[in-house]
Write an enzyme that holds these catalytic residues in place. Structure first.
Site, PDB file in Angstrom:
ATOM      1  CG  ASN A   9      -1.804   1.146   1.358  1.00 36.41           C
ATOM      2  OD1 ASN A   9      -1.779   2.046   0.521  1.00 36.41           O
ATOM      3  ND2 ASN A   9      -2.616   1.161   2.396  1.00 36.41           N
ATOM      4  NE  ARG A  83      -6.202   1.398   0.491  1.00 39.50           N
ATOM      5  CZ  ARG A  83      -6.161   2.553   1.094  1.00 39.50           C
ATOM      6  NH1 ARG A  83      -5.015   3.080   1.455  1.00 39.50           N
ATOM      7  NH2 ARG A  83      -7.264   3.199   1.337  1.00 39.50           N
ATOM      8  CG  HIS A 171     -12.967   2.885   4.345  1.00 40.43           C
ATOM      9  ND1 HIS A 171     -13.637   3.853   5.036  1.00 40.43           N
ATOM     10  CD2 HIS A 171     -11.658   3.135   4.517  1.00 40.43           C
ATOM     11  CE1 HIS A 171     -12.762   4.672   5.614  1.00 40.43           C
ATOM     12  NE2 HIS A 171     -11.547   4.255   5.295  1.00 40.43           N
ATOM     13  NE  ARG A 231     -10.195  12.197   4.704  1.00 39.42           N
ATOM     14  CZ  ARG A 231     -10.126  10.888   4.554  1.00 39.42           C
ATOM     15  NH1 ARG A 231     -11.223  10.158   4.490  1.00 39.42           N
ATOM     16  NH2 ARG A 231      -8.964  10.283   4.460  1.00 39.42           N
ATOM     17  CD  GLU A 375      -8.788  -1.577   5.247  1.00 38.12           C
ATOM     18  OE1 GLU A 375      -8.252  -1.228   6.323  1.00 38.12           O
ATOM     19  OE2 GLU A 375      -9.196  -0.772   4.410  1.00 38.12           O
TER      20      GLU A 375
END
Ligand code: ADP
Length: 399
Positions: A9, A83, A171, A231, A375
């Site tokens: 990733n 990813r 996600h 965020r 993940e």
């Protein structure tokens, strides 16, 4: 270790890596960080569970990968799974070919911070391992089953047809993994409806029907939806023009504010970290208390909204650093969903240990589960299955 898949990733100055065995329980994992600077280093865990720390001053992505892959070479990974945050309208994991790389490049305007970094990693591993199959696993792919009424914005149609303006969702590997695991644990394999809440630094919710995403809280970018660490999640779209007109800020400054200085951090003016906020709230900090309250209320509101996509609900699944670890946030969120018939087992909720999966409802009403996300494991699994399918096609052609 048995057959292994290397999961990578790549961020703009970091590389997260994990070598995942076929049985998925053995892992070597770590992080190369501060790449390009004199403080570049690798921190990780070896197969024996020992800590690894290695300074690699001024190393770039390719040099860090060379060091990493040199150390991992003994385990002979069968394939590499990357990813990739944005796959545009690609609907599943794909073997990396020049055409797929082109599509990842084409999706860059939709993920300007992420996709270029992924491409640097992909190009480096392709140079270093030209013979190893490489697969891209997209955060967006799981949500490509959303119906148009869930993914279209109510803006002029040409923005969609000519500029790909629509909701994509993110996600995906996490929502896919926990919902599949949830239905496995509940004995209702891929049947019925689940609501999932992935709550980390970035947070999102998802509605899953018969194993397919039918709606999710993040949109064209990961800014839409619930309140996150830094965020804002949903705001009135007129906020941009209000700030521009009244404070004189340009669009980049407003965008930075909404992405990096808002959310829990903006509300509390203290921290983006939920643990810190819970401690501060317990010590009487009112801004921290309000930040937690807004987080849980807006999360519950998002879950209730997404439930419109489901004909019935098997249950709710919490995951991510906050969802897996905070009984307090889980209880508060469920308390804002009084009309769904959820019946939280408070004792079960409070005693669920960190990193473990478990059911935390009192067996009446929809189920409530905590499921640690995986993940990397999911990316490894999808990578292995793409490679296997490609090999089968190859054999069929040769036969
Ligand atoms: P990322 O999205 O970067 O992968 P994580 O999934 O690790 O992040 O989640 C990080 C968040 O989880 C932080 O806000 C952190 O405070 C929160 N967290 C971790 N442990 C706890 C805990 N015991 N109680 C509350 N929040 C926690």
């Amino acid at each position: 270790m048995s057959k292994t898949i290397l999961v990578i990733n790549c961020g703009s100055s970091s590389i997260k890596y994990a070598l995942v065995s076929e049985r998925r329980e053995d892992r070597i994992y770590g992080l190369a960080e501060n790449l390009g600077s004199e403080h570049a280093r690798i921190k990780g865990i070896t197969v024996g569970g020992e800590a690894l720390e290695l300074n690699i001053p001024h190393a770039d992505h390719q040099q860090a990968l060379e060091v990493l892959l040199g150390r991992l070479a003994n385990y002979h990974p069968e394939a590499i799974g990357h990813r990739v945050v944005h796959g545009g309208t690609l609907t599943k994991a794909e073997l990396l070919t020049p055409e797929i790389i082109q599509q990842i490049k084409a999706a860059t305007p939709l993920a300007p911070l992420h996709n270029p970094a992924h491409l640097v990693g992909i190009e480096a591993t392709m140079r270093l391992f030209p013979d190893l199959p490489q697969v891209a696993v997209f955060d967006t792919a799981f949500h490509q089953t959303m119906p148009a009424h869930a993914y279209r914005y109510a803006v002029p149609k040409f923005l969609y047809t000519e500029h790909n303006v629509r909701r994509y969702g993110f996600h995906g590997t996490s929502h896919a993994y926990v919902s599949e695991r949830g239905s496995e644990l509940a004995g209702s394999f891929k049947q019925g409806g689940w609501l999932t809440a992935h709550l980390g630094n970035g947070s999102s919710t998802c509605a899953i029907w018969n194993g397919h995403s039918v709606d999710t809280s993040m949109g064209m970018t990961p800014l839409e939806g619930v309140v996150m660490g830094t965020r804002s999640g949903d705001v009135d779209p007129s906020l941009h023009s209000f700030i521009a007109n009244n404070l004189g800020w340009d669009i980049y400054k407003i965008d930075r504010m909404l992405n990096s200085q808002s959310g829990l951090l903006g509300l509390s003016e203290l921290s983006n970290d939920m643990r810190t906020l819970i401690e501060a709230s317990e010590a009487g900090n009112e801004d921290a208390t309000l930040a937690i309250e807004v987080f849980c209320y807006r999360l519950a509101k998002s879950l209730a909204g997404l439930s419109c996509g489901l004909a019935s609900i098997n249950g709710l699944i919490f995951t991510g650093g906050i969802g897996e670890n905070s009984a307090y946030i889980r209880e508060k969120t469920v308390s804002y969903l009084p009309h769904f018939g959820f019946n939280l087992d408070k004792n079960g909720n409070n005693t669920l240990k960190r990193g473990t999966e478990g059911r935390i409802d009192a067996s009446t009403g929809p189920q409530i589960w905590v499921i640690p996300t995986d993940e990397e494991g999911r990316i490894a699994q999808e990578t292995a299955s793409v490679v296997e399918q490609a090999q089968q096609v190859q054999h069929t052609k040769m036969a």
